[in-house]
Design an enzyme around this catalytic site. Structure first.
Site, PDB file in Angstrom:
ATOM      1  N   HIS A 164      -3.292   6.676   2.364  1.00 20.70           N
ATOM      2  CA  HIS A 164      -3.778   5.375   1.900  1.00 20.70           C
ATOM      3  C   HIS A 164      -5.187   5.139   2.430  1.00 20.70           C
ATOM      4  O   HIS A 164      -5.467   5.322   3.614  1.00 20.70           O
ATOM      5  CB  HIS A 164      -2.825   4.289   2.377  1.00 20.70           C
ATOM      6  CG  HIS A 164      -3.338   2.895   2.165  1.00 20.70           C
ATOM      7  ND1 HIS A 164      -3.896   2.487   0.970  1.00 20.70           N
ATOM      8  CD2 HIS A 164      -3.397   1.826   3.008  1.00 20.70           C
ATOM      9  CE1 HIS A 164      -4.266   1.220   1.085  1.00 20.70           C
ATOM     10  NE2 HIS A 164      -3.982   0.807   2.306  1.00 20.70           N
ATOM     11  N   CYS A 217       0.812  -1.221   0.000  1.00 18.18           N
ATOM     12  CA  CYS A 217       0.000   0.000   0.000  1.00 18.18           C
ATOM     13  C   CYS A 217       0.843   1.267   0.000  1.00 18.18           C
ATOM     14  O   CYS A 217       0.317   2.354  -0.245  1.00 18.18           O
ATOM     15  CB  CYS A 217      -0.947  -0.008   1.198  1.00 18.18           C
ATOM     16  SG  CYS A 217      -1.894  -1.534   1.347  1.00 18.18           S
ATOM     17  N   ASN A 256     -10.170  -0.719  -0.056  1.00 15.25           N
ATOM     18  CA  ASN A 256      -8.715  -0.655  -0.005  1.00 15.25           C
ATOM     19  C   ASN A 256      -8.160  -1.184  -1.324  1.00 15.25           C
ATOM     20  O   ASN A 256      -8.262  -2.378  -1.615  1.00 15.25           O
ATOM     21  CB  ASN A 256      -8.216  -1.499   1.173  1.00 15.25           C
ATOM     22  CG  ASN A 256      -6.710  -1.497   1.325  1.00 15.25           C
ATOM     23  OD1 ASN A 256      -5.968  -1.151   0.413  1.00 15.25           O
ATOM     24  ND2 ASN A 256      -6.237  -1.918   2.489  1.00 15.25           N
TER      25      ASN A 256
END
Length: 326
Positions: free
Chosen positions: A239, A114, A269
């Site tokens: 993020h 990420c 996500n």
């Protein structure tokens, strides 16, 4: 060492919209369970005819068009991803070929989960500095839907597919600082390559504890390195893993929540794709624009963390000012 400014941005959304209610028909969960714990209401999965490569290509074309340069001017390609179909060729090499980019430029993938897009910016800065190049194409792209373990209700509800890309321009002077780090561990894993099907695994509690420490750490470190006051930052793009993580950090640092862009409610996500997707959407909605000063922060598998203080070029054009195609 050169500085970087963002000249162009683009994003690509996977075609299949999957709501929490859709997942509740497949696994023991509910919209209330997911949304109260994560802030996620829906996510996008690749539809028929789509994959990680088509998303990355679309986002890249949009970023080059946004930058108003010719694709032949791209001097390196760096792609942050954990979901390419091959160990080699890299996703960046596939995109180079699809876009018809020059063959005398460095092209590679970065695996920092990420944090991958922000790691990619720093790799691109080093490549431009060492080669004398001017423009870098930096991509974050994931097709996590093919890695989800649908028997694990704690992880299968979190992830989605998407891609974001930027064209970054090297400059001798400007406002740019970066911080990167890692704490090696197995709190987030993606198995493979090997005889077993690759699947995502995660220790959610440990990741939460890591994230609420990493975000303030990145922001504080960037403030110290740059000497900038946080009041002079126009927006923070973190993020997009979990709304509770961001809300916790915002309260801890006593910052204005309106400065933190969120879109995990619609996309979930998307790992390395989340920061560039959110960045492009922020700029499109005029939450920031040409000349803006931004902090981008990533955290994730590895465990890795990364932050960058970067400026949007004064030459950046919003979506309704763009023309042409690549």
């Amino acid at each position: 060492m050169k500085k970087l400014e963002i000249l162009g941005t683009g994003r690509a959304l996977a075609g299949k919209r999957v709501t929490n209610d859709d997942l509740a028909r497949l696994v023991d969960t509910s919209d209330e369970w997911i949304s109260t714990r994560t802030g996620i209401k829906e996510r996008r999965f690749c539809d028929e005819g789509e994959d990680a490569y088509s998303l990355a290509e679309e986002a890249s074309r949009k970023a080059i068009t946004s930058a108003a340069i010719d694709s032949s001017e791209i001097d390196c390609v760096v792609c942050g991803t954990i979901s390419g179909y091959y160990v080699t060729p890299s996703m960046a090499c596939v995109i180079q070929k699809r876009l018809g980019l020059r063959e005398d430029i460095p092209v590679l993938d970065v695996n920092a989960a990420c944090s991958g897009f922000i790691y990619g910016l720093e790799v691109a800065r080093g490549l431009l500095s060492s080669t004398g190049g001017r423009y870098a194409l930096v991509i974050g792209c994931e097709e996590l839907s093919r890695l989800i373990d649908m028997t694990d209700r704690n992880t299968c509800v979190l992830f989605g597919d998407g891609a974001g890309a930027v064209v970054a321009e090297a400059a001798d002077e400007g406002l740019y600082e970066s911080v990167l780090g890692a704490r090696g561990g197995y709190e987030i894993t993606v198995t493979g390559p090997g005889p077993e099907v690759s699947r995502i695994g995660m220790d959610g509690k440990e990741v939460f504890k890591f994230a609420v420490d990493a975000i303030p750490k990145c922001i504080d470190a960037l403030k110290v390195k740059s000497g900038i006051e946080l009041a002079d930052v126009d927006a923070f793009v973190c993020h997009q893993a979990n709304a509770r993580i961001l809300d916790h950090c915002i309260r801890k640092m006593k910052l204005d929540p309106s400065l933190f862009y969120k879109n995990m409610d619609r996309y979930g996500n998307t790992s390395a794709a989340s920061v560039p997707m959110a960045l492009d959407e922020l700029l499109e909605t005029r939450g920031a624009g040409a000349g803006s000063t931004l902090m981008l922060v990533g955290f994730g598998g590895g465990l890795t963390w990364a932050g960058v203080l970067i400026k949007i070029s004064d030459r950046y054009k919003c979506a309704d000012q763009r023309g042409g195609s690549v």
